[in-house]
Design an enzyme around this catalytic site. Structure first.
Site, PDB file in Angstrom:
ATOM      1  N   LYS A   1      33.412  37.366  42.256  1.00  0.00           N
ATOM      2  CA  LYS A   1      33.377  35.920  42.518  1.00  0.00           C
ATOM      3  C   LYS A   1      33.239  35.665  44.009  1.00  0.00           C
ATOM      4  O   LYS A   1      33.552  36.547  44.819  1.00  0.00           O
ATOM      5  CB  LYS A   1      34.663  35.271  41.984  1.00  0.00           C
ATOM      6  CG  LYS A   1      35.897  35.841  42.663  1.00  0.00           C
ATOM      7  CD  LYS A   1      37.179  35.298  42.103  1.00  0.00           C
ATOM      8  CE  LYS A   1      38.364  35.942  42.783  1.00  0.00           C
ATOM      9  NZ  LYS A   1      38.467  35.645  44.227  1.00  0.00           N
TER      10      LYS A   1
ATOM     11  N   CYS B   1      44.127  33.110  45.531  1.00  0.00           N
ATOM     12  CA  CYS B   1      43.384  33.491  44.323  1.00  0.00           C
ATOM     13  C   CYS B   1      44.261  33.614  43.082  1.00  0.00           C
ATOM     14  O   CYS B   1      43.829  33.270  41.979  1.00  0.00           O
ATOM     15  CB  CYS B   1      42.576  34.752  44.599  1.00  0.00           C
ATOM     16  SG  CYS B   1      41.254  34.413  45.791  1.00  0.00           S
TER      17      CYS B   1
ATOM     18  N   ASP C   1      41.989  40.545  42.825  1.00  0.00           N
ATOM     19  CA  ASP C   1      41.604  40.852  44.212  1.00  0.00           C
ATOM     20  C   ASP C   1      42.487  41.902  44.901  1.00  0.00           C
ATOM     21  O   ASP C   1      42.857  41.730  46.074  1.00  0.00           O
ATOM     22  CB  ASP C   1      41.596  39.565  45.068  1.00  0.00           C
ATOM     23  CG  ASP C   1      40.551  38.560  44.608  1.00  0.00           C
ATOM     24  OD1 ASP C   1      39.894  38.800  43.590  1.00  0.00           O
ATOM     25  OD2 ASP C   1      40.419  37.516  45.283  1.00  0.00           O
TER      26      ASP C   1
END
Ligand code: VGL
Ligand code: ZN
Length: 236
Positions: free
Chosen positions: A138, A183, A40
């Site tokens: 995701k 994450c 990310d």
């Protein structure tokens, strides 16, 4: 052929694998069964983004550097539908960083971020990892968040990443990116659950740290056998 035999012998006696170039850095040498997971590193989490992580941009040069040591790289993108259940804006009276109860458990609410196809969802423009072989997106199911690159927050919907990594013979995963306590940590914990040897590269990550989340993430990762290392520990 004699060269090949020599390489195999050499592998058994030293920590480093055979390379025509001198390596720099530490003693952990990524091999053919090692993959780097870049989590990310997107505009929404960088300074100026709607869910900016403090010093989030500082991970980019560190990740670019260690990535040179990896033939196998997977990147992820948080890739939310508009009106995603994790956005405070869709829950009347709720503010970012408050929590709600959802069918799968407690959910932290966030500012709108990383909506599919927006600038917030784009990878940081200074990331430079041309050999990356897969980008996993995701968090696109509107009713389920997914911090982890492996399994969504309901604990059962898979992204397919574990099967992909196994099919490609990966055994060791190195995790870097944003954010350490969400994450990155959830990905590292699921990597352990899936049976991978797992390293988190601390200085290649930055955390959000809301309500003690950063200390809890490191404690949970230590308990699960995740190894905490620095970028200098990796030979590149
Ligand atoms: C993340 C909060 C919400 C992360 C993603 O990438 O750590 N954190 N969505
Ligand atoms: Zn998100």
């Amino acid at each position: 052929m004699s060269d090949r035999g020599g390489n195999l012998a050499g592998r058994g006696t030293t920590a480093t694998s055979v390379s025509s170039q001198a390596s720099t850095g530490g003693s952990l040498k990524p091999d053919d069964a090692s993959a780097l997971l870049v989590i990310d590193v997107q505009n929404g989490f960088l300074p100026g983004g709607s869910l900016a992580v403090n010093d989030g941009d500082q991970v980019v040069p560190v990740i670019n550097k260690i990535a040179k040591g990896f033939a196998n790289v997977v990147m992820t993108q948080d890739w939310h539908t508009a009106g995603h259940v994790s956005f405070a804006s869709v829950h009347p009276g709720k503010k970012p960083f408050e929590t709600i109860e959802l069918p799968y458990g407690t959910q932290v609410l966030w500012p709108d971020h990383c909506v599919q196809g927006t600038d917030s969802a784009s990878l940081a423009k200074d990331l430079s990892i041309p050999q990356a072989g897969l980008i996993i997106r995701k968090g696109f199911h509107r009713e389920i968040d997914s911090y982890s690159a492996f399994t969504e927050a309901d604990g059962k919907t898979t992204t397919g990443l574990a099967a992909y990594l196994r099919a490609r013979g990966m055994k060791r995963l190195f995790v870097a990116g944003l954010a350490t306590d969400f994450c990155v940590a959830w990905t590292a914990l699921d990597a352990r659950k899936a049976g991978f040897e797992t390293y988190v590269v601390e200085d290649a990550c930055r955390g959000i740290d809301t309500q003690g989340s950063l200390a809890k993430a490191w404690a949970d990762m230590a308990k699960a056998g995740v190894k905490r290392i620095q970028s200098a520990d990796i030979a590149v």
